[in-house]
Design an enzyme around this catalytic site. Structure first.
Site, PDB file in Angstrom:
ATOM      1  N   PHE A 260       0.969  -0.999   0.230  1.00 55.40           N
ATOM      2  CA  PHE A 260      -0.196  -0.107  -0.121  1.00 55.40           C
ATOM      3  C   PHE A 260       0.599   1.211  -0.079  1.00 55.40           C
ATOM      4  CE2 PHE A 260       0.828  -0.449   4.483  1.00 55.40           C
ATOM      5  CZ  PHE A 260       0.819  -0.782   4.595  1.00 55.40           C
ATOM      6  N   PHE A 261       1.950   1.406  -0.390  1.00 54.56           N
ATOM      7  CA  PHE A 261       3.491   2.345  -0.503  1.00 54.56           C
ATOM      8  C   PHE A 261       3.576   1.751  -1.762  1.00 54.56           C
ATOM      9  CE2 PHE A 261       5.702  -0.074   1.818  1.00 54.56           C
ATOM     10  CZ  PHE A 261       5.578  -0.577   2.851  1.00 54.56           C
TER      11      PHE A 261
ATOM     12  N   HIS B 296      32.765  24.623  -2.180  1.00 56.87           N
ATOM     13  CA  HIS B 296      32.871  23.786  -3.464  1.00 56.87           C
ATOM     14  C   HIS B 296      34.292  24.490  -4.453  1.00 56.87           C
ATOM     15  CE1 HIS B 296      31.984  22.390  -7.043  1.00 56.87           C
ATOM     16  NE2 HIS B 296      31.587  23.355  -8.280  1.00 56.87           N
TER      17      HIS B 296
END
Ligand code: 23J
Ligand code: MN
Length: 263
Positions: free
Chosen positions: A62-63, A83
């Site tokens: 159910f997912f 970065h």
């Protein structure tokens, strides 16, 4: 009027649609273009992978859910100061340590789409930014500055988006003096619609990759692969560009959003 009352007005305007939320984000998926470094660097970010765990089946009756393989610098994304080597020493230069106040600010949208349509290597200069300010108003401390090129209209196609030939990638970006000038105004960050914050040919500039080198040296931020800048006014919108809180992250995909007054 006090600040809380103004926020209440903005809340009402969001609900009524007189403030519109514009999506400045490209779709993340296996076709998302990925930066290809020059051949002297062996490693690149892998393509996006979306792996299904279950979708209402024997692995999850159910997912539905997926797991992702995803680079920090993929698709519409945020460049943090850590970065670049010039920004390596800022304790608040990682995705999980940048003050969140810095993610939300007014945005200046500099339209270069006509020039870029004629020349994919078009560079925005400091003089052109000053001319834009003379027409639209000054760029102020703490604001975002983004270069509109309509490069997003090339879509999620690696070859078209990178636009490389035997001389390397060809895409627009800022000059060295453009980045120096907007940093002198105290901006929070700079955004581009191409694969990175710098022009395709920026490796040959001095310093190489000036948006990366100079923005991050100043503890400021970059935004890449922004979409839908053609839907923004030159001034008057607010940009929300929040990276995932990746531990010691150097960047992150974002859901870039703009609040735009309508009419
Ligand atoms: C790594 C190395 C060079 C560059 C980049 C990444 C980017 O453009 C990026 O996504 O930050 S130029
Ligand atoms: Mn990046």
């Amino acid at each position: 009027m006090t600040a809380p009352n103004i926020l209440e007005n903005i809340g009402d305007m969001l609900l009524s649609g007189s403030v519109e939320v514009v999506d400045l984000t490209g779709t993340l998926g296996p076709d998302t273009p990925i930066l290809q470094l020059p051949p002297d660097f062996a490693r690149n970010t892998p393509r996006v992978e979306i792996h299904k765990i279950s979708e209402y089946d024997e692995d999850g009756p159910f997912f539905a859910w997926n797991w992702l393989k995803l680079g920090e610098h993929t698709g519409t994304h945020f460049d943090a100061p850590h970065h670049w080597i010039t920004g390596k020493d800022y304790a608040d230069g990682y995705t999980d340590s940048i003050p969140v106040q810095n993610f939300v600010a007014p945005v200046n949208v500099i339209d270069c789409s006509t020039e870029v349509a004629k020349d994919a290597d078009f560079l925005l200069s400091a003089d052109a930014v000053k001319a834009w300010e003379a027409e639209h108003g000054a760029i102020n401390e703490g604001e975002w500055v983004v270069m509109r090129s309509d490069w997003d209209k090339r879509g999620n196609d690696q070859d078209t988006f990178l636009n490389a030939d035997e001389t390397g990638p060809h895409s627009p970006g800022p000059t060295v003096d453009c980045i120096q000038y907007i940093l002198s105004k105290g901006i929070t960050g700079w955004g581009n619609q191409c694969i990175g914050t710098d022009a395709g040919q920026a490796g040959g500039m001095e310093p190489p990759y000036p948006a990366h080198n100079l923005l991050h040296q100043a503890n400021r931020y970059g935004l890449a692969s922004l979409a839908n800048l053609d839907k923004l006014p030159p001034k008057g919108a607010i940009l929300i560009a929040a990276p995932l809180k990746i531990e010691n992250g150097t960047g992150s995909p974002i859901r870039a959003l703009a609040l735009v007054p309508k009419g």
